[in-house]
Design a protein around this motif. Structure first.
Motif, mmCIF file in Angstrom:
data_model
loop_
_atom_site.group_PDB
_atom_site.id
_atom_site.type_symbol
_atom_site.label_atom_id
_atom_site.label_comp_id
_atom_site.label_asym_id
_atom_site.label_seq_id
_atom_site.Cartn_x
_atom_site.Cartn_y
_atom_site.Cartn_z
ATOM 1 N N GLU A 319 8.504 39.432 35.171
ATOM 2 C CA GLU A 319 8.649 38.692 33.912
ATOM 3 C C GLU A 319 9.682 37.576 34.016
ATOM 4 O OE1 GLU A 319 10.876 40.768 30.625
ATOM 5 O OE2 GLU A 319 10.547 42.490 31.930
ATOM 6 N N TYR A 320 10.650 37.730 34.925
ATOM 7 C CA TYR A 320 11.675 36.699 35.082
ATOM 8 C C TYR A 320 11.177 35.522 35.916
ATOM 9 C CZ TYR A 320 14.316 40.747 33.539
ATOM 10 O OH TYR A 320 14.749 41.853 32.845
ATOM 11 N N GLU A 321 10.028 35.716 36.600
ATOM 12 C CA GLU A 321 9.447 34.654 37.414
ATOM 13 C C GLU A 321 8.104 34.178 36.862
ATOM 14 O OE1 GLU A 321 10.650 33.034 39.925
ATOM 15 O OE2 GLU A 321 12.512 34.150 40.118
ATOM 16 N N GLY A 322 7.689 34.740 35.731
ATOM 17 C CA GLY A 322 6.427 34.332 35.126
ATOM 18 C C GLY A 322 5.205 34.849 35.840
ATOM 19 N N GLY A 323 5.367 35.954 36.598
ATOM 20 C CA GLY A 323 4.217 36.542 37.281
ATOM 21 C C GLY A 323 4.488 36.806 38.741
ATOM 22 N N TRP A 324 3.451 37.233 39.449
ATOM 23 C CA TRP A 324 3.557 37.590 40.852
ATOM 24 C C TRP A 324 3.911 36.371 41.685
ATOM 25 C CZ3 TRP A 324 4.925 41.822 42.565
ATOM 26 C CH2 TRP A 324 4.610 42.312 43.841
ATOM 27 N N GLN A 374 -3.382 33.590 39.156
ATOM 28 C CA GLN A 374 -2.031 33.932 38.688
ATOM 29 C C GLN A 374 -1.786 33.437 37.265
ATOM 30 O OE1 GLN A 374 -0.243 31.966 42.059
ATOM 31 N NE2 GLN A 374 0.374 33.881 43.009
ATOM 32 N N PRO A 375 -1.111 34.245 36.433
ATOM 33 C CA PRO A 375 -0.709 35.633 36.677
ATOM 34 C C PRO A 375 -1.918 36.566 36.622
ATOM 35 C CG PRO A 375 -0.193 35.041 34.425
ATOM 36 C CD PRO A 375 -0.705 33.788 35.088
ATOM 37 N N PHE A 376 -1.841 37.653 37.360
ATOM 38 C CA PHE A 376 -2.972 38.561 37.445
ATOM 39 C C PHE A 376 -3.077 39.495 36.246
ATOM 40 C CE2 PHE A 376 -2.040 37.450 41.886
ATOM 41 C CZ PHE A 376 -3.272 36.907 42.230
ATOM 42 N N ASN A 377 -2.056 39.501 35.399
ATOM 43 C CA ASN A 377 -2.077 40.327 34.199
ATOM 44 C C ASN A 377 -1.054 39.767 33.218
ATOM 45 O OD1 ASN A 377 -1.834 42.655 32.330
ATOM 46 N ND2 ASN A 377 -2.989 43.731 33.904
ATOM 47 N N HIS A 382 2.478 44.697 35.314
ATOM 48 C CA HIS A 382 1.256 44.848 36.116
ATOM 49 C C HIS A 382 1.103 43.609 36.997
ATOM 50 C CE1 HIS A 382 -0.837 48.216 34.009
ATOM 51 N NE2 HIS A 382 -0.298 47.738 32.914
ATOM 52 N N PRO A 383 2.081 43.222 37.805
ATOM 53 C CA PRO A 383 2.018 41.904 38.432
ATOM 54 C C PRO A 383 1.113 41.785 39.649
ATOM 55 C CG PRO A 383 4.024 43.015 39.090
ATOM 56 C CD PRO A 383 3.358 43.905 38.080
ATOM 57 N N CYS A 384 0.988 42.853 40.438
ATOM 58 C CA CYS A 384 0.420 42.766 41.778
ATOM 59 C C CYS A 384 -1.103 42.922 41.790
ATOM 60 C CB CYS A 384 1.065 43.836 42.662
ATOM 61 S SG CYS A 384 0.371 43.953 44.318
ATOM 62 N N PRO A 385 -1.824 42.097 42.568
ATOM 63 C CA PRO A 385 -3.280 42.234 42.629
ATOM 64 C C PRO A 385 -3.740 43.412 43.486
ATOM 65 C CG PRO A 385 -2.583 40.509 44.108
ATOM 66 C CD PRO A 385 -1.349 40.944 43.344
ATOM 67 N N MET A 386 -2.812 44.071 44.169
ATOM 68 C CA MET A 386 -3.164 45.248 44.961
ATOM 69 C C MET A 386 -2.768 46.546 44.273
ATOM 70 S SD MET A 386 -1.819 46.490 48.729
ATOM 71 C CE MET A 386 -0.118 46.669 48.170
ATOM 72 N N LEU A 387 -1.508 46.627 43.833
ATOM 73 C CA LEU A 387 -0.986 47.893 43.337
ATOM 74 C C LEU A 387 -1.396 48.176 41.904
ATOM 75 C CD1 LEU A 387 0.776 50.178 44.465
ATOM 76 C CD2 LEU A 387 2.740 49.103 43.373
ATOM 77 N N GLU A 388 -1.360 47.152 41.031
ATOM 78 C CA GLU A 388 -1.658 47.381 39.613
ATOM 79 C C GLU A 388 -2.982 46.787 39.146
ATOM 80 O OE1 GLU A 388 2.932 47.100 39.899
ATOM 81 O OE2 GLU A 388 1.342 45.657 40.303
#
Length: 451
Positions: A319-324, A374-377, A382-388
């Protein structure tokens, strides 16, 4: 020497005398000279730290315990070249080329390592791959043309190639280099080399206290790391800690005792990474539960307002970087065979640095798919396209024809996502609860604990 370099040099000399009196004056001068709103939030945080003499101010003072030449190089290379001058060039390149441009480039000098840690994704590459000195030099030269002045070594164990690591610092004195390292190869001689080149900072892997750490990394590693930190502190050299949190060590690494240990050992920053179940030999049981991940997140954010150490939570700070931040948006990764990967944890690519330029890699199908997705969510927990969001990774790999870059035991995207789909399903209710409760909350954005 440029007028800018002269101005920086004079500013640094100015605040060397009386820090308490001159740092506020220098900050006021910066506010007058810099464009309105430029890095406004960061400058505001620094002003608050100065006014309140809080933990962040204590961290600033710790920078003045470092070797003066190393400190000067850090200010010039990291704060000015990488963060100020570099960001302007990156923006221009981004607008001109229509692609992401990274603030930092991660690269693997070698896939070799002197340890074999449980669950380590780097071990999947094997130990026979290396980027030549000439190739790394070319990557850095291309990166600087796009405004990238910050380079981070991963691996493998980068210090297996100590001589080349130091040589690259000499070849590019205007860049700042950081290396994730297990720390076991840091000795007196290498500390002296760090003092000589001035622009190299290690981030030492530590998984908690001795029992937990050595249970994953091998007997005796904890004591070797303790010795490395002692040598670095004794030589007034900057360093930080890198820790991967799992279901086994999450309580250890997020405890107040561990934070105090890192601070007392001389660490200036700590980078927390969520365990990633990458590779056919990965251990999914090491994935933290939703409650364990929440515990780590809350403790890190709480200590940010009390402890004089800069902490980054790779999985929970989107959230501090606006996404992944992967996909070249803030960084990309080049492995030891030259494959250009959008993320250090996600081993799929459709281009190799030996066959394309850095710019061509950033405009390749997979990198452009990252940019467009980007952002993926909208929920930044839920930033990551692999984990979340594993369905996003599956789609990007299939649509772009990207292939596995694990040459020892290639892992299909279906196999990887089969491990992360259950994790994403379990995490979603907790992530949505936390996001809905705190999104936009002033206390959270200031790094304070959730109520």
């Amino acid at each position: 020497m440029t007028l800018t370099n002269i101005a920086i040099s004079q500013a640094l000399k100015y605040i060397e005398g009386n820090l308490d009196e001159n740092i506020p004056k220098l900050m006021a001068l910066a506010d007058k000279l810099l464009p309105e709103g430029w890095y406004g939030a960061q400058r505001g945080a620094i002003r608050t730290a100065i006014d309140e003499k809080n933990n962040w101010y204590q961290l600033i003072l710790k920078l003045y315990e470092l070797d003066p030449g190393v400190r000067k190089a850090f200010f010039e290379n990291f704060l000015f070249n990488a963060s100020l001058k570099g960001s302007v060039i990156q923006k221009e390149t981004r607008e001109r080329e229509g692609c992401n441009v990274p603030w930092a480039i991660l690269l693997d000098p070698t896939s070799a390592c002197n340890l074999h840690c449980t669950g380590c994704w780097a071990a999947e590459y094997g130990n026979r791959l290396n980027l030549s000195l000439e190739t790394i030099d070319s990557i850095i030269r291309q990166g600087k043309e796009m405004g990238t002045y910050f380079y981070i070594y991963t691996g493998g164990e980068p210090l297996v190639r100590k001589d080349d690591v130091i040589r690259l610092c000499e070849m590019h004195p205007d860049c700042e280099f950081l290396s994730f390292t297990n720390g076991t190869l840091i000795d007196e001689t290498f500390c002296k080399e760090m003092l000589r080149v001035k622009n190299f900072v290690p981030a030492i892997s530590l998984e908690g206290f001795e029992g937990v750490n050595d249970g994953r990394r091998g007997e005796g590693v904890y004591q070797k790391v303790a010795n490395a930190m002692h040598l670095l502190k004794e030589h007034k050299l900057p360093f930080g800690i890198s820790t991967c949190y799992t279901s086994m060590n999450y309580a250890d690494i997020s405890s107040e005792e561990f934070f105090d240990y890192m601070i007392d050992s001389g660490a200036l920053f700590v980078w927390f990474f969520h365990y990633m179940p990458v590779g056919n030999a990965a251990a999914p049981e090491l994935l933290p539960t939703p409650e364990q991940r929440e515990t780590v997140m809350n403790r890190i954010r709480s200590y940010r307002s009390t402890k004089p150490i800069f902490s980054m939570d790779f999985q929970n700070d989107a959230e501090y970087e606006g996404g992944w931040i992967a996909g070249g948006r803030n960084y990309l990764h080049i492995n030891a065979k030259g494959d250009v990967e959008p993320c250090v944890f996600i081993h799929y690519s459709n281009c190799n640095i030996h066959n394309v330029t850095l710019l061509e890699a950033l405009t390749s199908p997979l990198f452009m798919a990252y940019k467009e997705g980007q952002p993926f969510n909208d929920n930044m927990l839920h930033p990551c396209p692999m984990l979340e969001n594993p369905e996003k990774l599956w789609a990007m790999v299939k649509e772009t024809g990207a292939v596995s870059t694990d040459y020892e035991s290639p892992e299909s995207v279906e196999h990887l996502c089969a491990k992360t789909n259950p994790y994403a399903d379990n995490w979603t209710p907790k992530a949505d609860e936390l996001w809905n409760k705190c999104h936009g909350c002033t206390a959270c954005r200031n790094g304070e604990s959730r109520k």
